[in-house]
Design a protein around this motif. Structure first.
Motif, PDB file in Angstrom:
ATOM      1  N   VAL A  68       0.837  -1.203   0.000  1.00  0.00           N
ATOM      2  CA  VAL A  68       0.000   0.000   0.000  1.00  0.00           C
ATOM      3  C   VAL A  68       0.875   1.257   0.000  1.00  0.00           C
ATOM      4  O   VAL A  68       0.584   2.224  -0.704  1.00  0.00           O
ATOM      5  CB  VAL A  68      -0.968  -0.005   1.206  1.00  0.00           C
ATOM      6  N   GLU A  70       2.188   1.784  -3.415  1.00  0.00           N
ATOM      7  CA  GLU A  70       1.091   2.238  -4.276  1.00  0.00           C
ATOM      8  C   GLU A  70       0.812   3.728  -4.044  1.00  0.00           C
ATOM      9  O   GLU A  70       0.608   4.488  -4.996  1.00  0.00           O
ATOM     10  CB  GLU A  70      -0.159   1.408  -3.984  1.00  0.00           C
ATOM     11  N   ARG A 126       3.645   5.642  -5.693  1.00  0.00           N
ATOM     12  CA  ARG A 126       3.528   5.591  -7.150  1.00  0.00           C
ATOM     13  C   ARG A 126       2.409   6.511  -7.644  1.00  0.00           C
ATOM     14  O   ARG A 126       2.576   7.251  -8.604  1.00  0.00           O
ATOM     15  CB  ARG A 126       3.260   4.166  -7.607  1.00  0.00           C
ATOM     16  N   ASP A 127       1.275   6.479  -6.954  1.00  0.00           N
ATOM     17  CA  ASP A 127       0.154   7.337  -7.344  1.00  0.00           C
ATOM     18  C   ASP A 127       0.518   8.817  -7.195  1.00  0.00           C
ATOM     19  O   ASP A 127       0.153   9.635  -8.035  1.00  0.00           O
ATOM     20  CB  ASP A 127      -1.087   7.017  -6.508  1.00  0.00           C
TER      21      ASP A 127
END
Length: 130
Positions: free
Chosen positions: A118, A121, A124-125
């Motif tokens: 998470v 993620e 990265r987002d």
């Protein structure tokens, strides 16, 4: 809930963008997951509440989905988790006698890996949005 109420105002006042908040939350989760994954298992180890930095996650969701319904939903989830935690603490000795420490250690590792994913993620987002 205090994080959500005060945090949204402070972020706006300081001019912190949503992608930067996501990235910061990712870095905090990343550090916490590394700490959980690399820590040596000990039956006597106590969790220090001062080390818990997960307050950024509800703040991210509150900013991503503004509205009183979201804030009430987050409050309901937090209260539900506190209630479940309280019940499990009351029954901790009986649970530990039944299952022993190994399944809990394995579960902790699994959730550490999931928390790590998470965090990556989130980072990265944040980079994709910036």
């Amino acid at each position: 809930m205090l994080t959500v109420l005060l945090g949204t105002g402070v972020l706006c006042a300081w001019g912190i963008s949503f992608p930067v908040l996501i990235g910061a939350g990712g870095v905090a989760l990343f550090a916490m997951s590394l700490q959980a994954l690399l820590a040596t298992p000990a039956a006597e180890r106590q969790v220090d509440p001062a080390q818990i930095q997960a307050a950024a996650v509800p703040l991210i969701f509150a900013l991503a989905f503004p509205g009183i319904e979201t804030k009430l939903g987050i409050l309901a989830m937090v209260l539900g988790m506190v209630g479940l935690n309280w019940i499990l603490i009351l029954r901790a000795k009986a649970i530990m006698r039944m299952i022993g420490p190994v399944p809990l250690q394995l579960l902790g590792l699994v959730f550490g890996v999931l928390q790590f994913a998470v965090a990556l993620e989130f980072m990265r987002d944040a980079m994709a949005i910036l």
